[in-house]
Design an enzyme around this catalytic site. Structure first.
Site, mmCIF file in Angstrom:
data_model
loop_
_atom_site.group_PDB
_atom_site.id
_atom_site.type_symbol
_atom_site.label_atom_id
_atom_site.label_comp_id
_atom_site.label_asym_id
_atom_site.label_seq_id
_atom_site.Cartn_x
_atom_site.Cartn_y
_atom_site.Cartn_z
ATOM 1 N N GLN A 172 -62.822 -113.656 -48.267
ATOM 2 C CA GLN A 172 -62.031 -114.830 -48.616
ATOM 3 C C GLN A 172 -61.825 -114.883 -50.128
ATOM 4 O O GLN A 172 -62.757 -114.729 -50.910
ATOM 5 C CB GLN A 172 -62.658 -116.119 -48.095
ATOM 6 C CG GLN A 172 -64.083 -116.388 -48.513
ATOM 7 C CD GLN A 172 -64.608 -117.683 -47.923
ATOM 8 O OE1 GLN A 172 -63.850 -118.549 -47.511
ATOM 9 N NE2 GLN A 172 -65.922 -117.811 -47.862
ATOM 10 N N HIS A 194 -57.823 -114.574 -46.442
ATOM 11 C CA HIS A 194 -58.015 -116.012 -46.256
ATOM 12 C C HIS A 194 -56.970 -116.799 -47.035
ATOM 13 O O HIS A 194 -56.185 -117.526 -46.478
ATOM 14 C CB HIS A 194 -59.430 -116.463 -46.642
ATOM 15 C CG HIS A 194 -59.712 -117.903 -46.327
ATOM 16 N ND1 HIS A 194 -59.420 -118.920 -47.207
ATOM 17 C CD2 HIS A 194 -60.255 -118.494 -45.234
ATOM 18 C CE1 HIS A 194 -59.755 -120.088 -46.670
ATOM 19 N NE2 HIS A 194 -60.273 -119.847 -45.477
ATOM 20 N N ASP A 236 -55.597 -118.475 -43.719
ATOM 21 C CA ASP A 236 -55.894 -119.841 -43.279
ATOM 22 C C ASP A 236 -54.886 -120.775 -43.947
ATOM 23 O O ASP A 236 -54.839 -120.886 -45.172
ATOM 24 C CB ASP A 236 -57.323 -120.218 -43.687
ATOM 25 C CG ASP A 236 -57.791 -121.511 -43.039
ATOM 26 O OD1 ASP A 236 -56.945 -122.251 -42.493
ATOM 27 O OD2 ASP A 236 -59.004 -121.788 -43.096
ATOM 28 N N GLU A 273 -54.741 -118.748 -39.231
ATOM 29 C CA GLU A 273 -55.771 -119.709 -38.865
ATOM 30 C C GLU A 273 -55.298 -121.135 -39.129
ATOM 31 O O GLU A 273 -54.701 -121.428 -40.164
ATOM 32 C CB GLU A 273 -57.036 -119.435 -39.683
ATOM 33 C CG GLU A 273 -58.191 -120.373 -39.380
ATOM 34 C CD GLU A 273 -59.457 -120.011 -40.129
ATOM 35 O OE1 GLU A 273 -60.374 -120.852 -40.162
ATOM 36 O OE2 GLU A 273 -59.538 -118.889 -40.689
ATOM 37 N N ASP A 307 -59.361 -123.385 -35.669
ATOM 38 C CA ASP A 307 -60.272 -123.825 -36.722
ATOM 39 C C ASP A 307 -60.447 -125.332 -36.629
ATOM 40 O O ASP A 307 -61.473 -125.826 -36.175
ATOM 41 C CB ASP A 307 -59.741 -123.405 -38.092
ATOM 42 C CG ASP A 307 -60.658 -123.842 -39.233
ATOM 43 O OD1 ASP A 307 -61.792 -124.259 -38.953
ATOM 44 O OD2 ASP A 307 -60.240 -123.749 -40.397
ATOM 45 N N GLN A 329 -62.693 -119.552 -34.455
ATOM 46 C CA GLN A 329 -63.721 -119.457 -35.488
ATOM 47 C C GLN A 329 -64.970 -120.177 -35.003
ATOM 48 O O GLN A 329 -64.918 -121.362 -34.674
ATOM 49 C CB GLN A 329 -63.308 -120.077 -36.827
ATOM 50 C CG GLN A 329 -64.443 -119.924 -37.830
ATOM 51 C CD GLN A 329 -64.184 -120.472 -39.215
ATOM 52 O OE1 GLN A 329 -65.083 -120.432 -40.051
ATOM 53 N NE2 GLN A 329 -63.001 -120.956 -39.477
ATOM 54 N N LYS A 331 -67.753 -121.708 -36.374
ATOM 55 C CA LYS A 331 -68.076 -122.180 -37.724
ATOM 56 C C LYS A 331 -69.561 -122.513 -37.768
ATOM 57 O O LYS A 331 -69.979 -123.620 -37.469
ATOM 58 C CB LYS A 331 -67.210 -123.377 -38.092
ATOM 59 C CG LYS A 331 -67.217 -123.686 -39.566
ATOM 60 C CD LYS A 331 -66.078 -124.604 -39.947
ATOM 61 C CE LYS A 331 -64.743 -123.911 -39.817
ATOM 62 N NZ LYS A 331 -63.610 -124.748 -40.245
#
Length: 425
Positions: A172, A194, A236, A273, A307, A329, A331
């Site tokens: 990321q 990312h 994302d 994402e 997400d 994801q 998390k």
């Protein structure tokens, strides 16, 4: 071997807590911070220092193992537990949690970790960050007591066969989406960047800024990547595609935009994402299903990643059952106990949905290493490089933990084979 003591020390995590709602509502950056007032409960500023609780567990032989309580950068958003404040929660770990765990057998990892999942104080479950950090220490305790790797402890608990190669790491970039991404290309990172596309400014009024960035990714990866490099792009967008285009998400304008993203990334695969954030789990699933169906009908090969509103094990299950995403994801801090992340990855097995073992830049090196063992034990589709937003440190931590664990397991397996041959002779 018994667990004989549990201690909690407040510390810093690898990034910051950000009030996502305030940022989405237009808070302007002022250098590294933001101007304006926070809108999410618990925040004193829109951006404030990330915190952790360092958990030390003592074993009967004097060994001390560690886990770190951590919460995601955007705490209190998208249905998550409230902002994690270390000083407030330290007495919980040294009081009720210690009372529950001290005297237990360290080798009973799954039983000990599950005890935290059902534990309540004044009718409320323990904060996810507490369950996350203490379970990491419990995992290390079990591995120490059994003289094995954390990967093997998790594999036994989850009924899996560990990966024999490192799981693809997802780097990321943070807001430094050009320089940090070039670092990733040079190192041949398999999944990237990312990019932190969390505002209309970063995506463009009509999505044009993101398209230009993806074109740059393709061109620069070919210039800087090692021979044979075939990256997977993962971006994302924090719901920003939904902000730009709005529902319905299966209409031509939206599908055509995803087709343009696919063309810009070619010949490499791309996954997006959090394409939208509609405010609750049920509607988010419906919107993701609508988008995924529109893409499938049009033959657009962009994968979408769940997400927002996919936080708990129950959330992961709901997204997978609805076939709402190509990847979910997992998390890690939001699922509580670290074994719950492993169970969530396993739930994706045999479905059309792949598991991305994620987390947050706002973790620590201790939690990142623990998650590397979850990735190996479950052979997840990809695992996040963390903590921090500088890329290099997080990538080193996660990649090296997997490599050293695989090397250790190979040495031990060879030794076991040698011992068995010697015994037969």
């Amino acid at each position: 071997m018994e667990l004989t003591g549990i201690h909690a020390t407040p510390g810093y995590s690898g990034f910051f807590f950000d009030d996502q709602r305030a940022i989405k509502q237009g808070a302007q950056q002022d250098g590294f911070t933001y101007e304006g007032e926070p809108v999410t409960d618990g925040f004193d500023e829109i951006r404030q220092a990330g915190e952790t609780l360092i958990v030390d567990i003592e074993l009967a032989d004097g060994t001390v193992v560690r886990g770190d309580c951590a919460a995601v950068q955007y705490s209190g958003a998208g249905g998550r537990d409230p902002l994690f404040q270390a000083e407030e929660y330290a007495p919980v770990i040294e009081g009720p949690v210690a009372d529950e765990l001290e005297g237990r057998d360290a080798t009973d990892f799954l039983e000990n970790a599950e005890a935290l999942e059902v534990m309540q104080i004044d009718g409320d479950r323990l904060h996810t960050a507490i369950r996350y950090g203490v379970s990491q220490a419990l995992l290390s305790a079990a591995a120490e007591a059994q003289h094995t790797t954390r990967t093997d402890v998790l594999a036994d608990a989850l009924g899996t066969e560990p990966a024999t190669e490192p799981v693809p790491v997802f780097g990321q970039s943070g807001d430094d989406r050009y320089n940090n991404t070039e670092k990733m290309f040079v190192k041949g990172v398999p999944v990237l960047p990312h990019a932190l596309i969390n505002s209309v400014e970063k995506i463009g009024e009509n999505g044009e800024t993101l398209l230009e960035y993806v074109e740059w990714l393709t061109e620069r990866s070919q210039e800087l990547g090692p021979d044979g490099y075939e990256p997977r792009f993962h971006i994302d967008v924090y719901g920003m595609i939904g902000e730009v285009f709005e529902a319905p998400y299966d209409r031509d304008e939206v599908v055509d935009y995803f087709a343009d993203l696919e063309d810009a990334a070619a010949p490499y695969p791309i996954q997006i994402e959090g394409p939208m954030d509609v405010g609750n789990r049920a509607d988010q699933i419906d919107a993701m299903v609508e988008l995924r169906q529109g893409l499938n009908d049009a033959g657009v090969g962009v994968d979408i990643v769940a997400d927002e509103w996919c936080n708990t094990f129950e959330d992961v299950r709901a997204f997978v059952d609805a076939e709402a995403a190509d990847l979910v994801q997992v998390k890690t801090p939001d699922l509580g106990g670290i074994h719950r992340s492993g169970q969530a990855v396993r739930y994706c097995e045999g479905t059309e949905t792949r598991a991305y073992l994620g987390g947050t830049c706002n973790e620590t090196e201790t939690s990142a290493r623990a998650c590397a063992h979850v990735a190996l034990a479950t052979n997840a589709a990809q695992v996040l490089a963390k903590p921090g937003m500088g890329f290099d440190e997080g990538y080193m931590i996660v990649e090296n933990e997997m490599r050293r664990t695989i090397a250790r397991r190979e040495r031990e397996q060879r030794q076991t084979g040698t011992d068995e041959v010697a015994a037969d002779d």
